[in-house]
Design an enzyme around this catalytic site. Structure first.
Site, PDB file in Angstrom:
ATOM      1  N   HIS A   1       0.857  -1.197   0.000  1.00 32.38           N
ATOM      2  CA  HIS A   1       0.000   0.000   0.000  1.00 32.38           C
ATOM      3  C   HIS A   1       0.882   1.232   0.000  1.00 32.38           C
ATOM      4  O   HIS A   1       1.941   1.251   0.629  1.00 32.38           O
ATOM      5  CB  HIS A   1      -0.892   0.020   1.253  1.00 32.38           C
TER       6      HIS A   1
ATOM      7  N   ASP B   1      -7.975  -5.326   0.015  1.00 29.85           N
ATOM      8  CA  ASP B   1      -8.455  -6.196  -1.066  1.00 29.85           C
ATOM      9  C   ASP B   1      -8.122  -7.666  -0.866  1.00 29.85           C
ATOM     10  O   ASP B   1      -8.543  -8.505  -1.657  1.00 29.85           O
ATOM     11  CB  ASP B   1      -7.845  -5.721  -2.397  1.00 29.85           C
TER      12      ASP B   1
HETATM   13  C1  SDX Z   1      -6.247   0.030  -2.812  1.00 32.12           C
HETATM   14  O1  SDX Z   1      -4.463   4.544  -2.022  1.00 32.12           O
HETATM   15  C2  SDX Z   1      -5.399   3.948  -1.407  1.00 32.12           C
HETATM   16  O2  SDX Z   1      -5.813   4.331  -0.329  1.00 32.12           O
HETATM   17  C3  SDX Z   1      -5.978   2.741  -2.127  1.00 32.12           C
HETATM   18  C4  SDX Z   1      -6.979   1.905  -1.338  1.00 32.12           C
HETATM   19  C5  SDX Z   1      -8.263   2.671  -1.059  1.00 32.12           C
HETATM   20  O3  SDX Z   1      -8.976   2.307  -0.104  1.00 32.12           O
HETATM   21  O4  SDX Z   1      -8.587   3.575  -1.864  1.00 32.12           O
HETATM   22  O5  SDX Z   1      -6.419   1.486  -0.100  1.00 32.12           O
HETATM   23  C6  SDX Z   1      -7.400   0.669  -2.121  1.00 32.12           C
HETATM   24  O6  SDX Z   1      -5.979   0.364  -3.932  1.00 32.12           O
HETATM   25  C7  SDX Z   1      -5.389  -0.953  -2.043  1.00 32.12           C
HETATM   26  C8  SDX Z   1      -4.178  -1.465  -2.888  1.00 32.12           C
HETATM   27  C9  SDX Z   1      -4.699  -2.573  -3.813  1.00 32.12           C
HETATM   28  N1  SDX Z   1      -3.619  -2.939  -4.792  1.00 32.12           N
HETATM   29  C10 SDX Z   1      -3.013  -4.130  -4.715  1.00 32.12           C
HETATM   30  O7  SDX Z   1      -3.181  -4.955  -3.803  1.00 32.12           O
HETATM   31  C11 SDX Z   1      -2.074  -4.383  -5.902  1.00 32.12           C
HETATM   32  C12 SDX Z   1      -0.727  -4.904  -5.362  1.00 32.12           C
HETATM   33  N2  SDX Z   1      -0.072  -3.764  -4.672  1.00 32.12           N
HETATM   34  C13 SDX Z   1       0.917  -3.033  -5.442  1.00 32.12           C
HETATM   35  O8  SDX Z   1       0.520  -2.798  -6.767  1.00 32.12           O
HETATM   36  C14 SDX Z   1       1.423  -1.810  -4.654  1.00 32.12           C
HETATM   37  O9  SDX Z   1       1.684  -2.245  -3.375  1.00 32.12           O
HETATM   38  C15 SDX Z   1       0.585  -0.549  -4.582  1.00 32.12           C
HETATM   39  C16 SDX Z   1       0.223  -0.042  -5.931  1.00 32.12           C
HETATM   40  C17 SDX Z   1      -0.653  -0.784  -3.786  1.00 32.12           C
HETATM   41  C18 SDX Z   1       1.427   0.507  -3.868  1.00 32.12           C
HETATM   42  O10 SDX Z   1       2.533   0.740  -4.687  1.00 32.12           O
HETATM   43  P1  SDX Z   1       3.625   1.882  -4.331  1.00 32.12           P
HETATM   44  O11 SDX Z   1       3.249   2.617  -3.106  1.00 32.12           O
HETATM   45  O12 SDX Z   1       3.867   2.682  -5.567  1.00 32.12           O
HETATM   46  O13 SDX Z   1       4.864   1.037  -3.931  1.00 32.12           O
HETATM   47  P2  SDX Z   1       5.979   0.566  -4.921  1.00 32.12           P
HETATM   48  O14 SDX Z   1       5.343   0.036  -6.165  1.00 32.12           O
HETATM   49  O15 SDX Z   1       6.970   1.657  -5.043  1.00 32.12           O
HETATM   50  O16 SDX Z   1       6.586  -0.682  -4.144  1.00 32.12           O
HETATM   51  C19 SDX Z   1       7.670  -0.550  -3.258  1.00 32.12           C
HETATM   52  C20 SDX Z   1       8.407  -1.876  -3.394  1.00 32.12           C
HETATM   53  C21 SDX Z   1       8.821  -2.192  -4.822  1.00 32.12           C
HETATM   54  O17 SDX Z   1       9.968  -3.046  -4.744  1.00 32.12           O
HETATM   55  P3  SDX Z   1      11.453  -2.363  -4.913  1.00 32.12           P
HETATM   56  O18 SDX Z   1      11.434  -1.628  -6.237  1.00 32.12           O
HETATM   57  O19 SDX Z   1      11.620  -1.445  -3.731  1.00 32.12           O
HETATM   58  O20 SDX Z   1      12.399  -3.544  -4.902  1.00 32.12           O
HETATM   59  O21 SDX Z   1       7.548  -2.962  -3.007  1.00 32.12           O
HETATM   60  C22 SDX Z   1       7.331  -3.801  -4.128  1.00 32.12           C
HETATM   61  C23 SDX Z   1       7.693  -3.018  -5.361  1.00 32.12           C
HETATM   62  O22 SDX Z   1       8.079  -3.890  -6.399  1.00 32.12           O
HETATM   63  N3  SDX Z   1       5.921  -4.136  -4.094  1.00 32.12           N
HETATM   64  C24 SDX Z   1       5.441  -5.365  -4.263  1.00 32.12           C
HETATM   65  C25 SDX Z   1       4.049  -5.246  -4.093  1.00 32.12           C
HETATM   66  N4  SDX Z   1       3.728  -3.963  -3.838  1.00 32.12           N
HETATM   67  C26 SDX Z   1       4.894  -3.281  -3.846  1.00 32.12           C
HETATM   68  N5  SDX Z   1       6.054  -6.531  -4.547  1.00 32.12           N
HETATM   69  C27 SDX Z   1       5.246  -7.604  -4.655  1.00 32.12           C
HETATM   70  N6  SDX Z   1       3.893  -7.585  -4.490  1.00 32.12           N
HETATM   71  C28 SDX Z   1       3.277  -6.417  -4.225  1.00 32.12           C
HETATM   72  N7  SDX Z   1       1.943  -6.400  -4.048  1.00 32.12           N
END
Ligand code: SDX
Length: 444
Positions: free
Chosen positions: A320, A378
């Site tokens: 998140h 989710d």
């Molecule tokens: C919702 O914003 C809100 O409030 C949203 C929400 C709401 O109520 O409105 O809470 C609802 O959208 C919840 C989130 C649902 N999405 C998912 O579950 C999809 C999986 N999650 C990822 O896509 C991600 O965690 C996000 C999009 C939710 C957040 O992404 P960020 O903040 O841009 O973080 P990032 O992509 O920069 O990740 C940081 C690191 C990265 O690795 P490094 O480059 O540091 O090595 O964490 C990794 C990412 O690759 N990472 C994950 C991951 N999420 C982040 N690796 C594996 N699985 C994941 N789910």
């Protein structure tokens, strides 16, 4: 029923006596600091461009507050979520969705008289214009219901010319009522249409969530009684999803509304943004992921694929932008999931087993711990919906139904802000330097 905003809902940002000073090309410029009632202070850089000729650069808004709001507070490190100062867990356990909608809109939980009046008002707006049935019939039956919902929400503007003046508080209020009341009806219609069953009209003697489940699962062929445990679980889920500060879809609603677009068009924009798998589309992606894993024995292999960045596979329902701790909504949803599965005799549901085991493994794996990746809202919701007989293509539609209260409350707050301006971000241009036009016969 026009409401008086609560006093707490009106007070302005406290300008502290602190400033932040930037030194740009030897010139020091100070910016005022505003303190939050909770959470991070901000420094107002609105004069930065005029003073320095430079913009800030913050793609994804990692460090940028887009607005001032009094509605929802999140502390990502502590895993705290509050609507108008009330923690989410007691609201989910003790309140109901329409009370929470009132709280988000007006800043206070309703008293008994206000609750009765608000509920009655919403109830009287649950039907949609009969002509809308023809809009649905224009879609292929196999359409993704989010495509239908985006169209249906925007189309409400075609029916309600009496509430399109966004500068009229009374019209803003009636639009809010219509949207909160009609989204469940439109959602149930999108489901019924997809399975070839007739639309079911709302029943005024049913509660909000009971009415929704009735419209989803009743048929004209026999009396249908909604299971009260499932109605309560649905209401809890709607509360948990009702608002979440300035997430992608809420920011989309605000940006659309900042141009003066009508609230129905703004909701449609929010629905479009929520559809993305990184946002509200994740609940559908979680179920697909659990199905793909198939068995707890396959979890280690899947985790390896997630860690291999070249796979492009993410652990859906984890991570998140704000929560770097357990999403408090996931905590409530995990228990609700067990309650619903027990009620339906599905406590041994294989996908739940995979989800619980996946969570356990991920929470102890350094890859996820180092990146502070925890289950989010989710991760469990889809298992509950599936147990209720709701197809995965409808999961994000339910998120949109719930988030309508938050979207419209945030839109209303923006429209009532005398400082609100059209949102118009700038950019860092790294494109082509100026060049002369080349006639077709001279191009290579
Ligand atoms: C919702 O914003 C809100 O409030 C949203 C929400 C709401 O109520 O409105 O809470 C609802 O959208 C919840 C989130 C649902 N999405 C998912 O579950 C999809 C999986 N999650 C990822 O896509 C991600 O965690 C996000 C999009 C939710 C957040 O992404 P960020 O903040 O841009 O973080 P990032 O992509 O920069 O990740 C940081 C690191 C990265 O690795 P490094 O480059 O540091 O090595 O964490 C990794 C990412 O690759 N990472 C994950 C991951 N999420 C982040 N690796 C594996 N699985 C994941 N789910």
């Amino acid at each position: 029923m026009s409401k008086i905003e609560s006093a707490a809902a009106k007070q302005s940002a406290a300008a502290s006596n602190r400033t932040v000073t930037l030194s740009v090309d030897g010139k020091n410029i100070s910016f005022p600091v505003y303190d939050a009632t909770e959470g991070q202070s901000v420094f107002d850089i609105s004069k930065l461009y005029a003073e320095t000729g430079m913009f800030t650069f913050d793609p994804g808004f990692m460090s940028t507050a887009s607005c001032e709001s009094k509605i929802t507070f999140i502390d990502g490190d502590q895993g705290i979520l509050r609507y108008r100062g009330y923690d989410i867990a007691p609201l989910a356990e003790k309140s109901d969705y329409l009370e929470v909608a009132h709280l988000l809109l007006y800043g206070e939980l309703p008293n008994a008289e206000e609750k009765k009046s608000f509920n009655r008002t919403i109830t009287m707006h649950t039907m949609v214009h009969e002509q809308l049935h023809f809009l649905f019939r224009g879609f292929p039956r196999a359409s993704h219901p989010m495509a239908v919902m985006a169209g249906a929400a925007a189309s409400l503007a075609a029916f309600y010319h009496d509430s399109l003046d966004v500068n009229d508080p009374a019209q803003r209020e009636i639009s809010a009522y219509r949207l909160i009341a009609k989204m469940p009806t439109l959602a149930a219609m999108s489901y019924k249409y997809s399975i070839g069953q007739p639309f079911i009209y709302p029943q005024n003697d049913l509660g909000f969530s009971e009415n929704f489940l009735h419209m989803m699962f009743s048929t004209p062929c026999e009396k249908y009684t909604v299971n009260p445990v499932l109605a309560r679980a649905m209401d809890k889920i709607l509360i948990l999803h009702a608002d979440h500060e300035q997430n992608a879809s809420t920011s989309t609603v605000r940006l659309a509304g900042s141009s003066g677009a009508n609230p129905f068009a703004c909701m449609s924009a929010g629905i479009a943004s929520l559809w993305g798998p990184a946002h509200g589309g994740a609940n559908e992606a979680v179920i697909n992921m659990l199905r793909e894993i198939g068995d707890v024995s396959k979890i280690p292999d899947f985790i390896q694929k997630v860690k291999d960045k070249t796979s492009g596979i993410k652990l859906m329902g984890f991570g998140h932008r704000v929560y770097k701790n357990y999403d408090p909504r996931a905590t409530v949803l995990r228990e609700t999931c067990k309650e619903v599965l027990a009620e339906l005799g599905q406590i041994n549901e294989p996908l739940l087993k995979i989800a619980v085991e996946l969570e356990k493994i991920a929470l102890n794996d350094p890859y996820f711990v180092e990146r502070k990746l925890y289950p989010n809202v989710d991760f469990y919701s889809g298992i509950i919906y599936r147990a209720m007989g709701i197809p995965s293509k409808m999961f994000t539609v339910l998120f949109a139904v719930a988030r309508t209260a938050g979207w419209i409350a945030q839109w209303k707050e923006m429209m009532e802000d005398p400082k609100a301006k059209i949102g118009r971000p700038r950019q860092l241009f790294t494109g082509s330097a100026p060049r002369q036009f080349v006639p077709l016969d001279k191009r290579k």
